[in-house]
Design an enzyme around this catalytic site. Structure first.
Site, PDB file in Angstrom:
ATOM      1  N   SER A 152     -52.739 -16.880 -63.390  1.00  0.00           N
ATOM      2  CA  SER A 152     -52.585 -15.461 -63.041  1.00  0.00           C
ATOM      3  C   SER A 152     -51.292 -14.940 -63.637  1.00  0.00           C
ATOM      4  CB  SER A 152     -52.542 -15.288 -61.524  1.00  0.00           C
ATOM      5  OG  SER A 152     -52.006 -14.014 -61.229  1.00  0.00           O
TER       6      SER A 152
ATOM      7  N   HIS B 236     -56.229 -14.768 -65.869  1.00  0.00           N
ATOM      8  CA  HIS B 236     -56.518 -14.020 -64.640  1.00  0.00           C
ATOM      9  C   HIS B 236     -55.579 -12.820 -64.570  1.00  0.00           C
ATOM     10  CE1 HIS B 236     -58.137 -13.618 -60.544  1.00  0.00           C
ATOM     11  NE2 HIS B 236     -56.905 -13.315 -60.158  1.00  0.00           N
TER      12      HIS B 236
ATOM     13  N   ASP C  90     -54.493  -9.566 -62.469  1.00  0.00           N
ATOM     14  CA  ASP C  90     -54.499  -8.968 -61.126  1.00  0.00           C
ATOM     15  C   ASP C  90     -54.126  -7.493 -61.168  1.00  0.00           C
ATOM     16  OD1 ASP C  90     -55.133 -11.140 -59.273  1.00  0.00           O
ATOM     17  OD2 ASP C  90     -53.305 -12.078 -60.049  1.00  0.00           O
TER      18      ASP C  90
ATOM     19  N   MET D  56     -53.516  -4.169 -59.028  1.00  0.00           N
ATOM     20  CA  MET D  56     -53.210  -3.704 -57.662  1.00  0.00           C
ATOM     21  C   MET D  56     -52.779  -2.244 -57.701  1.00  0.00           C
ATOM     22  SD  MET D  56     -51.131  -6.962 -56.204  1.00  0.00           S
ATOM     23  CE  MET D  56     -51.655  -8.646 -56.580  1.00  0.00           C
TER      24      MET D  56
ATOM     25  N   HIS E 240     -59.269  -9.119 -61.867  1.00  0.00           N
ATOM     26  CA  HIS E 240     -59.425  -9.110 -60.408  1.00  0.00           C
ATOM     27  C   HIS E 240     -58.930  -7.757 -59.915  1.00  0.00           C
ATOM     28  CE1 HIS E 240     -57.920 -10.991 -56.337  1.00  0.00           C
ATOM     29  NE2 HIS E 240     -58.830 -10.057 -56.159  1.00  0.00           N
TER      30      HIS E 240
ATOM     31  N   MET F 143     -57.989  -5.128 -57.315  1.00  0.00           N
ATOM     32  CA  MET F 143     -57.603  -4.875 -55.925  1.00  0.00           C
ATOM     33  C   MET F 143     -57.257  -3.395 -55.854  1.00  0.00           C
ATOM     34  SD  MET F 143     -55.457  -8.403 -55.533  1.00  0.00           S
ATOM     35  CE  MET F 143     -55.380  -8.591 -57.320  1.00  0.00           C
TER      36      MET F 143
ATOM     37  N   MET G  31     -60.710 -15.738 -51.683  1.00  0.00           N
ATOM     38  CA  MET G  31     -59.261 -15.593 -51.552  1.00  0.00           C
ATOM     39  C   MET G  31     -58.745 -16.627 -50.561  1.00  0.00           C
ATOM     40  SD  MET G  31     -58.368 -13.215 -53.643  1.00  0.00           S
ATOM     41  CE  MET G  31     -56.619 -13.259 -53.206  1.00  0.00           C
TER      42      MET G  31
ATOM     43  N   GLY H 234     -52.433  -9.286 -52.644  1.00  0.00           N
ATOM     44  CA  GLY H 234     -51.305  -8.367 -52.768  1.00  0.00           C
ATOM     45  C   GLY H 234     -50.086  -8.981 -53.438  1.00  0.00           C
ATOM     46  N   PHE H 235     -49.919 -10.285 -53.302  1.00  0.00           N
ATOM     47  CA  PHE H 235     -48.700 -10.908 -53.811  1.00  0.00           C
ATOM     48  C   PHE H 235     -48.976 -12.327 -54.305  1.00  0.00           C
ATOM     49  CE2 PHE H 235     -47.692  -7.848 -50.547  1.00  0.00           C
ATOM     50  CZ  PHE H 235     -46.777  -7.022 -51.204  1.00  0.00           C
ATOM     51  N   GLY H 236     -48.214 -12.733 -55.309  1.00  0.00           N
ATOM     52  CA  GLY H 236     -48.233 -14.123 -55.738  1.00  0.00           C
ATOM     53  C   GLY H 236     -47.311 -14.935 -54.834  1.00  0.00           C
ATOM     54  N   GLY H 237     -47.388 -16.235 -54.965  1.00  0.00           N
ATOM     55  CA  GLY H 237     -46.433 -17.109 -54.292  1.00  0.00           C
ATOM     56  C   GLY H 237     -46.642 -17.294 -52.800  1.00  0.00           C
TER      57      GLY H 237
ATOM     58  N   ASP I  38     -58.546 -18.345 -55.281  1.00  0.00           N
ATOM     59  CA  ASP I  38     -57.351 -17.601 -55.715  1.00  0.00           C
ATOM     60  C   ASP I  38     -56.347 -17.523 -54.569  1.00  0.00           C
ATOM     61  OD1 ASP I  38     -55.514 -15.837 -56.793  1.00  0.00           O
ATOM     62  OD2 ASP I  38     -56.928 -14.174 -57.049  1.00  0.00           O
TER      63      ASP I  38
ATOM     64  N   GLY J 134     -52.281 -19.597 -53.776  1.00  0.00           N
ATOM     65  CA  GLY J 134     -51.610 -20.806 -53.305  1.00  0.00           C
ATOM     66  C   GLY J 134     -52.123 -22.099 -53.912  1.00  0.00           C
TER      67      GLY J 134
ATOM     68  N   GLY K 241     -51.005 -18.794 -60.122  1.00  0.00           N
ATOM     69  CA  GLY K 241     -49.974 -17.931 -60.670  1.00  0.00           C
ATOM     70  C   GLY K 241     -48.622 -18.601 -60.655  1.00  0.00           C
ATOM     71  N   SER K 242     -48.008 -18.623 -59.473  1.00  0.00           N
ATOM     72  CA  SER K 242     -46.642 -19.156 -59.370  1.00  0.00           C
ATOM     73  C   SER K 242     -46.568 -20.630 -59.757  1.00  0.00           C
ATOM     74  CB  SER K 242     -46.090 -18.932 -57.959  1.00  0.00           C
ATOM     75  OG  SER K 242     -47.003 -19.382 -56.996  1.00  0.00           O
TER      76      SER K 242
HETATM   77  C1  DX5 Z   1     -53.005 -12.322 -55.096  1.00  0.00           C
HETATM   78  C2  DX5 Z   1     -53.583 -12.488 -56.472  1.00  0.00           C
HETATM   79  C3  DX5 Z   1     -53.459 -13.838 -57.035  1.00  0.00           C
HETATM   80  C4  DX5 Z   1     -52.036 -14.315 -57.220  1.00  0.00           C
HETATM   81  C5  DX5 Z   1     -52.050 -15.792 -57.078  1.00  0.00           C
HETATM   82  O1  DX5 Z   1     -53.393 -11.108 -54.583  1.00  0.00           O
HETATM   83  O2  DX5 Z   1     -54.969 -12.178 -56.453  1.00  0.00           O
HETATM   84  O3  DX5 Z   1     -54.202 -13.975 -58.234  1.00  0.00           O
HETATM   85  O4  DX5 Z   1     -51.496 -14.001 -58.472  1.00  0.00           O
HETATM   86  O5  DX5 Z   1     -50.737 -16.241 -57.131  1.00  0.00           O
HETATM   87  P1  DX5 Z   1     -50.328 -17.669 -56.578  1.00  0.00           P
HETATM   88  O6  DX5 Z   1     -51.073 -18.673 -57.377  1.00  0.00           O
HETATM   89  O7  DX5 Z   1     -48.869 -17.693 -56.795  1.00  0.00           O
HETATM   90  O8  DX5 Z   1     -50.717 -17.705 -55.113  1.00  0.00           O
HETATM   91 ZN    ZN Z   2     -56.160 -12.626 -58.294  1.00  0.00          ZN
END
Ligand code: DX5
Ligand code: ZN
Length: 220
Positions: free
Chosen positions: A8, A33, A35, A37, A66, A68, A137, A142-145, A175, A177, A197-198
């Site tokens: 991501s 991927h 994202d 938002m 993706h 959102m 999900m 909404g957020f990575g990490g 998707d 963590g 992602g992270s």
């Molecule tokens: C969250 C995103 C994810 C996010 C995943 O809303 O849809 O794709 O980037 O990030 P990690 O892998 O860090 O949880």
């Molecule tokens: Zn995503």
């Protein structure tokens, strides 16, 4: 089972996004991927079709968008024109889920439905035959990490069972963590496509991280 890893770019360094996308693909990514938002459907604001169009010529792998965003339909053709290959959306964000799936496919893209941690699988009931991908999900969007929500494993298993019963090649993506430490659990539960992602962009060596993920998948 063939597995796909989808980094991501939400966790990439946006100041040099092009290089980041190129290096993650060179490191072995199967998909990018992407994202999207909107600060309405989710409390964050990211990237749109212009950025998709800008990275499209840099890589050959499919771009996995993706969404959102709410509403969904207005923006779908823009992403198709910008070179997206897969477009997924949340049923809560569309007033007419079947119509949105049809729109994505008419635009020449694969269509995916995304289920949040508290969204029931019943949303799949009447659309299985039109879906190319189901995205589970394992965090709230909404957020990575964020930390992986363990309940996603049971949900993945239930989705895998539905896909088996449907008898069609529908990808099961997870998707949120996902890391080297838990990617094997997600695969054993039924996922075949893994967003990270992270775990990838936060690591020093993308290739080492993706290779370690594949080594875990090889044990499944
Ligand atoms: C969250 C995103 C994810 C996010 C995943 O809303 O849809 O794709 O980037 O990030 P990690 O892998 O860090 O949880
Ligand atoms: Zn995503």
């Amino acid at each position: 089972m063939s597995y796909r890893i989808a980094p991501s770019i939400l966790s990439a360094n946006f100041a040099r996004l092009g290089e980041e996308v190129e290096s993650v693909v060179a490191a072995g990514a199967d998909l990018v991927h992407f994202d999207v938002m909107d600060n309405h459907y989710v409390p964050n604001l990211t990237i749109g079709p212009l950025v998709c169009e800008a990275i499209r010529p840099l890589v050959k792998v499919p771009i996995d968008v993706h969404l959102m965003v709410r509403p969904v339909d207005r923006i779908v053709p823009d992403f198709a024109k910008a070179g997206a290959n897969i477009i997924s959306f949340h049923p809560e964000a569309s007033d007419h889920v079947d119509r949105t799936i049809g729109l994505i496919r008419e635009q020449g893209c694969k269509a995916g439905l995304v289920l949040n941690p508290a969204t029931p699988l019943s949303h799949l009931d009447h659309v299985m035959e039109k879906l190319d991908l189901i995205l589970i999900m394992s965090v709230n969007p909404g957020f990575g990490g964020q930390q992986f929500i363990a309940g996603a494993l049971r949900k993945l298993a239930a989705v895998r069972e539905r896909v088996r019963a449907a008898g069609r090649d529908i990808w099961v993506e997870v998707d949120g963590g996902i890391k080297v430490e838990n990617i094997g659990d997600a695969a054993r539960a039924g996922a075949d496509t893994f967003v990270a992602g992270s775990a990838i962009f936060g690591s020093k060596d993308f290739k080492a991280t993706i290779t370690a993920m594949r080594a875990e998948l090889a044990k499944v």
